[in-house]
Design a protein around this motif. Sequence first.
Motif, PDB file in Angstrom:
ATOM      1  N   ASN A   1       5.610  -9.371  12.238  1.00 31.44           N
ATOM      2  CA  ASN A   1       4.660  -8.382  12.766  1.00 31.44           C
ATOM      3  C   ASN A   1       5.320  -7.097  13.261  1.00 31.44           C
ATOM      4  O   ASN A   1       4.662  -6.285  13.933  1.00 31.44           O
ATOM      5  CB  ASN A   1       3.803  -8.986  13.879  1.00 31.44           C
ATOM      6  N   VAL A   2       6.595  -6.903  12.957  1.00 32.31           N
ATOM      7  CA  VAL A   2       7.285  -5.661  13.302  1.00 32.31           C
ATOM      8  C   VAL A   2       7.603  -4.906  12.011  1.00 32.31           C
ATOM      9  O   VAL A   2       8.142  -5.479  11.068  1.00 32.31           O
ATOM     10  CB  VAL A   2       8.592  -5.948  14.081  1.00 32.31           C
ATOM     11  N   SER A   3       7.269  -3.633  11.987  1.00 34.63           N
ATOM     12  CA  SER A   3       7.487  -2.840  10.776  1.00 34.63           C
ATOM     13  C   SER A   3       8.966  -2.812  10.401  1.00 34.63           C
ATOM     14  O   SER A   3       9.823  -2.514  11.234  1.00 34.63           O
ATOM     15  CB  SER A   3       6.984  -1.412  10.983  1.00 34.63           C
ATOM     16  N   SER A   4       9.252  -3.140   9.138  1.00 40.06           N
ATOM     17  CA  SER A   4      10.641  -3.154   8.674  1.00 40.06           C
ATOM     18  C   SER A   4      10.883  -2.163   7.540  1.00 40.06           C
ATOM     19  O   SER A   4      12.035  -1.899   7.190  1.00 40.06           O
ATOM     20  CB  SER A   4      11.019  -4.567   8.208  1.00 40.06           C
ATOM     21  N   TYR A   5       9.820  -1.622   6.965  1.00 38.41           N
ATOM     22  CA  TYR A   5       9.979  -0.671   5.850  1.00 38.41           C
ATOM     23  C   TYR A   5       8.687   0.124   5.719  1.00 38.41           C
ATOM     24  O   TYR A   5       7.591  -0.434   5.781  1.00 38.41           O
ATOM     25  CB  TYR A   5      10.259  -1.410   4.555  1.00 38.41           C
ATOM     26  N   LEU A   6       8.824   1.424   5.544  1.00 29.83           N
ATOM     27  CA  LEU A   6       7.662   2.283   5.358  1.00 29.83           C
ATOM     28  C   LEU A   6       7.977   3.345   4.324  1.00 29.83           C
ATOM     29  O   LEU A   6       9.028   3.990   4.392  1.00 29.83           O
ATOM     30  CB  LEU A   6       7.263   2.961   6.679  1.00 29.83           C
ATOM     31  N   ALA A   7       7.097   3.504   3.354  1.00 32.87           N
ATOM     32  CA  ALA A   7       7.250   4.557   2.350  1.00 32.87           C
ATOM     33  C   ALA A   7       5.901   5.227   2.136  1.00 32.87           C
ATOM     34  O   ALA A   7       4.872   4.553   1.984  1.00 32.87           O
ATOM     35  CB  ALA A   7       7.767   3.978   1.037  1.00 32.87           C
ATOM     36  N   LYS A   8       5.921   6.554   2.144  1.00 31.77           N
ATOM     37  CA  LYS A   8       4.723   7.333   1.855  1.00 31.77           C
ATOM     38  C   LYS A   8       5.045   8.295   0.708  1.00 31.77           C
ATOM     39  O   LYS A   8       6.156   8.839   0.652  1.00 31.77           O
ATOM     40  CB  LYS A   8       4.270   8.121   3.084  1.00 31.77           C
TER      41      LYS A   8
END
Length: 617
Positions: free
Chosen positions: A303-310
């Motif tokens: 439940n913790v963000s480990s990767y983000l791409a926009k």
Amino acid sequence: MKHTSLATAITLALTATSAFAEPAQSDEKSIEKIVVVSSRVAMPLREVATSVSLVTQADIEARGYANLAEVLKTQPAISMTSSGGAGSSTSLRVRGEEGYRTLVRIDGVDISDPTGTQVEPKLGHMQASNISRVEILRGSQGLAYGADAGGVINVHSAEYTEQLAGRVSAEAGRYDSTNLVGDIGGRTDKFSYYIAGSSFQTDGFDARTDDASGDLDGYENNTIHTRLGYQVSEQLSLKLVARNTQGEGEFDHCGFGATASDDCQSEFAQTNLRTSVNYVTGSSEHEFSYAKTLIERENFNQNVSSYLAKGATEKVEYLAHSELNDTHTLVYGADWEKEAITSAQQYRHNRGAFVEYQSELVSNLFVTAGLRYDDNDDFGEHTTYRVSSAYIWAIDSNELKLRGAYGTGFRAPSLFEVNYNRRPEALPSAANTPLKEEQTQGYEIGIEFLTETDSRFEVVYFDQEIEDSITYTFDSVTYADGYIQDIGQSESKGVELIAEIKLGKGWSVDANYTYNEAEDTAGNQRRRRPRNIANLGANYQLDKLTFTANIRVIKDAVDAGVPLENYEILDISAKYQVNPQLSVYARVENLFDAHYQDISDYNTSGESPYLGLRYQF
């Protein structure tokens, strides 16, 4: 060559497969011979010299698969791999080439994701609901779409001709799967509209073979698709397409060291918008369009963000065709595209233009010759081309067609590939040697026989080569990695055998077999490319009952140098039309519960029964 206006042809094709009513057989046959995918203008299929496959709404509903890629893998020369169940990373390979060399468009909207390792469509999130027609251009012949279009999948949503019509359906099956689908649409003298939505969810199965916990990897997908049209005048029309897809899934093995876990989630959101203006004169048609795609992908570990791409893609296109006379036509266009990984502030532009000449030089001899020019911010100017020809002999009431095509192209390294090599920890050979574009060329020769009863037989030989393909490499000693040029030629060549046989009394059979030698620059078999792919389908209709069965055979595939086991999968489905509005349908996927793998580390679905209802008005 005989052309129909683009707007008219699409309308006819969609009307032929309307969800509201079954077309008359004669109408269906004549309309299905009109295709747009080869040169982006409407052409009779008999005159097309490239390899084109058609999937109708009737085909999609008969098979019943929730995901579009599952439908498409029954078509000639197509293989599919997924890293798990629904919503997982999915690659659709046409003639043995990578999934990122295939372009997918829905109502003219390119659904490619610029944030990925390579720019490719996320087909694991593409549902099969509310689709009326799919045209597949096999091979590296996508001149009109871009120099890197090694194959094109052109998807059309449904359309209604009444002022108000629609349908709803509900399905449930194994893995606690449910699929709710609905649409509504209509047409007046000047205005047309179509709104569709679907909601799919499943508890799934344990995707990883090395996961001892046995936890289920579920998935949920919600998609809304809207298309609006307005006929301003006899010559001028406007169109708007908007689409939004939201996908949430679970997977195993995320994080490293102390943070490693199997409590992993992914979220995917894609929004597409396309507006277009179409203007028709006496002998020409012109379309101007603007499209924008927004992508957001995020992974979570416990439940913790480990990767983000926009990311985002913008595209401006001009497409036209002009009939010089009854036998000579020019198709031409220009485009400007901006790809961006906005979360990393990485951007690139590409400008392109193309022209294609089409002619019936003499009676029943159809030829095309096209040229494309691209100017890429990072990799400069490139010129590619395509030529094709087809000749048709009339034999009593049957037709025999000999055809051939040759095309070239290139693929610029993706934004991710380029910037991945710029990391301080990148493999020295990758960091110190700038990537260059891949060069492609390919040809095909085919012969087709069409009978007066509309049965069809086809044999095609294809040969495609990629020069200096880009490949990922990892150093197990230093743990450095990166993307390097695989100097030399990789190849994919083989034979396609296709048959569609109308047996009468409600029976029909469709079958295809592909032998594909896909080798890398060292002459080794490329991973996850079966040498032998076969599909055999049978269809039977008696009054209100329709029955469909399909067996798929996969042989001689390898993954990471290790042979995978051969397998056969049998799917069956049936539909009963209770009354003109209500139908009941059922299917069983993997009827004999075959255990198989397309990727060595991942499980696949077992025997899966489903039951559903559909109501239309």
